[in-house]
Design a protein around this motif. Sequence first.
Motif, PDB file in Angstrom:
ATOM      1  N   THR A   2       0.818  -1.205   0.000  1.00 14.73           N
ATOM      2  CA  THR A   2       0.000   0.000   0.000  1.00 14.73           C
ATOM      3  C   THR A   2       0.851   1.254   0.000  1.00 14.73           C
ATOM      4  O   THR A   2       0.442   2.287  -0.511  1.00 14.73           O
ATOM      5  CB  THR A   2      -0.936   0.008   1.235  1.00 14.73           C
ATOM      6  OG1 THR A   2      -1.694  -1.198   1.234  1.00 14.73           O
ATOM      7  CG2 THR A   2      -1.865   1.201   1.203  1.00 14.73           C
ATOM      8  N   ALA A   3       2.046   1.201   0.570  1.00 18.10           N
ATOM      9  CA  ALA A   3       2.913   2.379   0.647  1.00 18.10           C
ATOM     10  C   ALA A   3       4.350   1.994   0.325  1.00 18.10           C
ATOM     11  O   ALA A   3       4.769   0.855   0.543  1.00 18.10           O
ATOM     12  CB  ALA A   3       2.838   2.993   2.043  1.00 18.10           C
ATOM     13  N   VAL A   4       5.083   2.971  -0.189  1.00 16.87           N
ATOM     14  CA  VAL A   4       6.505   2.786  -0.465  1.00 16.87           C
ATOM     15  C   VAL A   4       7.274   3.766   0.411  1.00 16.87           C
ATOM     16  O   VAL A   4       7.008   4.968   0.403  1.00 16.87           O
ATOM     17  CB  VAL A   4       6.850   3.034  -1.946  1.00 16.87           C
ATOM     18  CG1 VAL A   4       8.323   2.723  -2.201  1.00 16.87           C
ATOM     19  CG2 VAL A   4       5.961   2.204  -2.857  1.00 16.87           C
ATOM     20  N   LEU A   5       8.219   3.233   1.155  1.00 11.47           N
ATOM     21  CA  LEU A   5       9.046   4.023   2.068  1.00 11.47           C
ATOM     22  C   LEU A   5      10.464   4.071   1.499  1.00 11.47           C
ATOM     23  O   LEU A   5      11.114   3.039   1.351  1.00 11.47           O
ATOM     24  CB  LEU A   5       9.041   3.369   3.453  1.00 11.47           C
ATOM     25  CG  LEU A   5       9.789   4.076   4.578  1.00 11.47           C
ATOM     26  CD1 LEU A   5       9.191   5.451   4.867  1.00 11.47           C
ATOM     27  CD2 LEU A   5       9.759   3.206   5.844  1.00 11.47           C
ATOM     28  N   PHE A   6      10.904   5.284   1.159  1.00  8.99           N
ATOM     29  CA  PHE A   6      12.206   5.457   0.523  1.00  8.99           C
ATOM     30  C   PHE A   6      13.261   5.947   1.506  1.00  8.99           C
ATOM     31  O   PHE A   6      12.989   6.795   2.361  1.00  8.99           O
ATOM     32  CB  PHE A   6      12.112   6.494  -0.603  1.00  8.99           C
ATOM     33  CG  PHE A   6      11.385   6.036  -1.827  1.00  8.99           C
ATOM     34  CD1 PHE A   6      12.055   5.340  -2.824  1.00  8.99           C
ATOM     35  CD2 PHE A   6      10.032   6.301  -1.982  1.00  8.99           C
ATOM     36  CE1 PHE A   6      11.382   4.922  -3.966  1.00  8.99           C
ATOM     37  CE2 PHE A   6       9.354   5.890  -3.119  1.00  8.99           C
ATOM     38  CZ  PHE A   6      10.021   5.193  -4.111  1.00  8.99           C
TER      39      PHE A   6
END
Length: 196
Positions: A2-6
């Motif tokens: 659901t989310a991408v953490l960079f």
Amino acid sequence: MTAVLFDMFGVLARHQSPAACGRLENTAGVPGDAFWESYWNLRQPYDRGDQNGTQYWRKVADALGTHFDEERIAELIAADVASWSLVDEEMVEYVGRLADRGTTIGLLSNIPAELAAHYEEHQEWLKRFSLLAFSCRIGHAKPESGAYTWCSTAFGLPPERILFVDDRDANVRAAEALGMRGHVFTSLRELRPVLD
């Protein structure tokens, strides 16, 4: 997912260049391995926000057996900030497109307060992220587990619904140990198939 953490440095921003490293060494007046050993060994509390720049550079000076006065410390902070300030424009454009198509994106970076403030002042693209987790403000620095759990809580998502992208294998493995999906970043070409 659901989310991408960079991660920031090594993914969205460049690592220090040889010229920037040389400027830091010259400013400190201590060249080579001795300088960098102290610089990195003492960095985590600074990144975590336990120390400010003045405290950090005084500890570096102590470890090197030298002394930095206030003027020298100000110069070192400026040189340090400058050394981390070059962004990867291609990656910045790409994450902007991810945001445009509705992907929830966040940023988890080991970054001291002075550098975080510099990025917020000069990099408008940071506003595209729904979550900014700067280590100096959340009290946790990768690969400490608290850094990832803080992000999961802030996203309001269980770890398994988050993909973490970092150029350092140890940081990715720490995220995976808590249930996040992980991708060790090497290039945009390698990342695209994971996200597109």
